[in-house]
Design an enzyme around this catalytic site. Structure first.
Site, PDB file in Angstrom:
ATOM      1  N   SER A   1       0.829  -1.199   0.000  1.00  0.00           N
ATOM      2  CA  SER A   1       0.000   0.000   0.000  1.00  0.00           C
ATOM      3  C   SER A   1       0.875   1.265   0.000  1.00  0.00           C
ATOM      4  CB  SER A   1      -0.956  -0.059   1.192  1.00  0.00           C
ATOM      5  OG  SER A   1      -1.986   0.865   1.059  1.00  0.00           O
TER       6      SER A   1
ATOM      7  N   ASP B   1      -9.996  -3.688  -5.218  1.00  0.00           N
ATOM      8  CA  ASP B   1      -9.095  -2.728  -4.574  1.00  0.00           C
ATOM      9  C   ASP B   1      -9.050  -1.484  -5.463  1.00  0.00           C
ATOM     10  OD1 ASP B   1      -6.997  -1.311  -3.489  1.00  0.00           O
ATOM     11  OD2 ASP B   1      -5.480  -2.861  -3.800  1.00  0.00           O
TER      12      ASP B   1
ATOM     13  N   HIS C   1      -8.271  -4.824  -0.719  1.00  0.00           N
ATOM     14  CA  HIS C   1      -7.139  -4.067  -0.201  1.00  0.00           C
ATOM     15  C   HIS C   1      -6.933  -4.343   1.291  1.00  0.00           C
ATOM     16  CE1 HIS C   1      -4.063  -0.989  -0.662  1.00  0.00           C
ATOM     17  NE2 HIS C   1      -4.326  -0.689   0.598  1.00  0.00           N
TER      18      HIS C   1
END
Ligand SMILES: *[C@@H]1O[C@H](CO)[C@@H](O)[C@H](O)[C@H]1NC(C)=O
Length: 419
Positions: free
Chosen positions: A201, A359, A389
């Protein structure tokens, strides 16, 4: 008399179910578990906003406190995960690299005469949350160190609201340069040809940016040989990619939350959020966003049709004049590695991508993977059709998802064979 409590109970049940239930695509497995996770996450965010509104605390700090409470509870349940010390035979030390706090994991084997692999890990959390010591980051790094006989360095870079861009990037870069120095490699008996940089991320964003900088820095004699980007954040020009639109209501990274993380990271005014959601900050009116730069984030060219579906690009003619100026760093490749030119990309190491269908950041990863390939870099993409995610972080009870465990296993296996 009995009727009243029954009615109350029923109403409460309905209210809770209403609060927890969200429609999810069929391909997401264990949907109720994800709904519970999401409800917990939303409650934390709402309470934090309320506390901030009442003037008690900065909302990011409240979220951190809640997650610390949760972590403490988990550690109480699972005593094997003691702070620091030795678990799985891995030696853990909290030290500093060039002034930046890091947690170093040393595997039990090796040291005398035979060299080990090295990996720098940069955790996610929107440049505002997370820690090397928390949740599954610590667990996965220990597993990796033990199973792959690898020295892992996990970076405790500074976060928003204490700092913003470029400080988190500079912290990670300083730690990376120190890690790759001949003295450190000798001290930990690390093979200079087998060192990875990895992150998830926002950590994937920092890992990609650091990999670009190290790869093009002629003063560095040792460079990373592998980059591992787990659902990375890579650009802030287009918040209307197919994945941003398709997954805007999928927990836990909702579209406005990601945009908010970006504004915070840039140190910009969060009230610009609606402008960014409308792509007004990257309208054609902004002449500093050249056609060349636009082509580097052009999903109509860079994505396979499977992911383009029937989405239409949102390119705004006029937008809002001030918005781009009010977002410093918007075109800085150290914040948006996807904006770097092909000559930079070509120098970066072999890449592993972990992307998730559900995501908002899916297309950031897929576009970068495509551009790296076009620049001659060898790329592996593990795409999880049932992934969402954050799933990589949810591998232990009660926040345990089968897709998360498969994702972590895929990551470890790839590194085992390619690092
Ligand atoms: C985006 O810019 C247009 C002008 O091109 C404006 O009409 C619109 O209100 C802006 N949208 C937002 C959300 O500010």
């Amino acid at each position: 008399m009995r009727l009243l409590p029954a009615t109350v109970t029923l109403s409460l049940t309905v209210a809770i179910a209403y609060y927890v239930y969200i429609p999810l695509p069929d391909s997401i497995q264990e949907p109720w578990r994800l709904m519970m996770l999401d409800a917990g996450f939303r409650t934390t965010m709402h309470l934090a906003s309320l506390k901030a509104w009442l003037g008690f605390d900065h909302y990011i700090k409240s979220i951190r406190q809640s997650s610390e409470g949760f972590d403490g509870m988990m550690q109480g349940l699972d005593r094997s995960e003691s702070e620091g010390g030795v678990m799985l035979g891995v030696k853990v030390s909290d030290i500093t690299f060039a002034g930046v706090p890091v947690r170093v994991y040393e595997p039990p084997a090796g040291g005398e005469g035979h060299l080990r692999r090295g990996l720098m890990y940069i955790h996610g959390g929107g440049w505002a949350l997370g820690s090397t010591k928390k949740g599954s980051y610590d667990l996965i790094n220990r597993m990796l160190s033990d199973e792959l006989n690898t020295v892992v360095v996990s970076v405790e870079y500074r976060l928003y609201p204490e700092v913003h861009f470029p400080v988190p990037y500079l912290d990670c870069l300083a730690a990376a340069k120190h890690f790759l120095s001949p003295e450190i490699l000798a001290r930990y008996a690390i093979d200079p040809e087998r060192i990875a940089v990895a992150g998830d991320s926002a950590g994937g964003n920092l890992a990609a940016a650091v990999a670009q900088e190290i790869s093009t820095d002629d003063t560095m004699s040792v460079k990373f040989s592998v980059q591992v980007l787990i659902y990375p954040v890579l650009q802030a020009l287009d918040f209307n990619t197919p994945s941003y639109l398709q997954n805007q209501n999928i927990p836990i990274l909702y579209r406005p939350l990601m945009v908010r993380f970006w504004l915070q990271y840039f140190g910009a005014d969060v009230s610009l959020l609606p402008q960014l959601l409308a792509n007004n900050h990257s309208s054609l009116h902004h002449s500093n966003i050249t056609p060349e730069l636009r082509a580097r984030v052009d999903w109509t060219v860079l994505l396979p049709s499977k992911h383009k579906k029937n989405y239409k690009p949102l390119v705004v003619e006029k937008g809002s004049q001030g918005a781009a100026k009010e977002v410093p760093g918007l075109l800085d490749v150290r914040a948006s590695p996807l904006l770097a030119g092909p000559e930079v990309l070509a120098k970066t190491p072999r890449a592993y991508f972990l992307t998730c269908e559900h995501d908002v950041l899916r297309d950031d990863g897929l576009m970068y993977a495509r551009r790296l390939q076009d620049s001659g870099v060898t790329v592996t993409i593990d795409h999880y059709e049932d992934g969402f995610h954050g799933c990589f972080s949810f591998i232990t009870w009660p926040l345990e998802f089968d897709v998360g465990k498969r994702a972590v296993r895929g990551y470890l296996d790839w590194l085992q064979n390619n690092l």
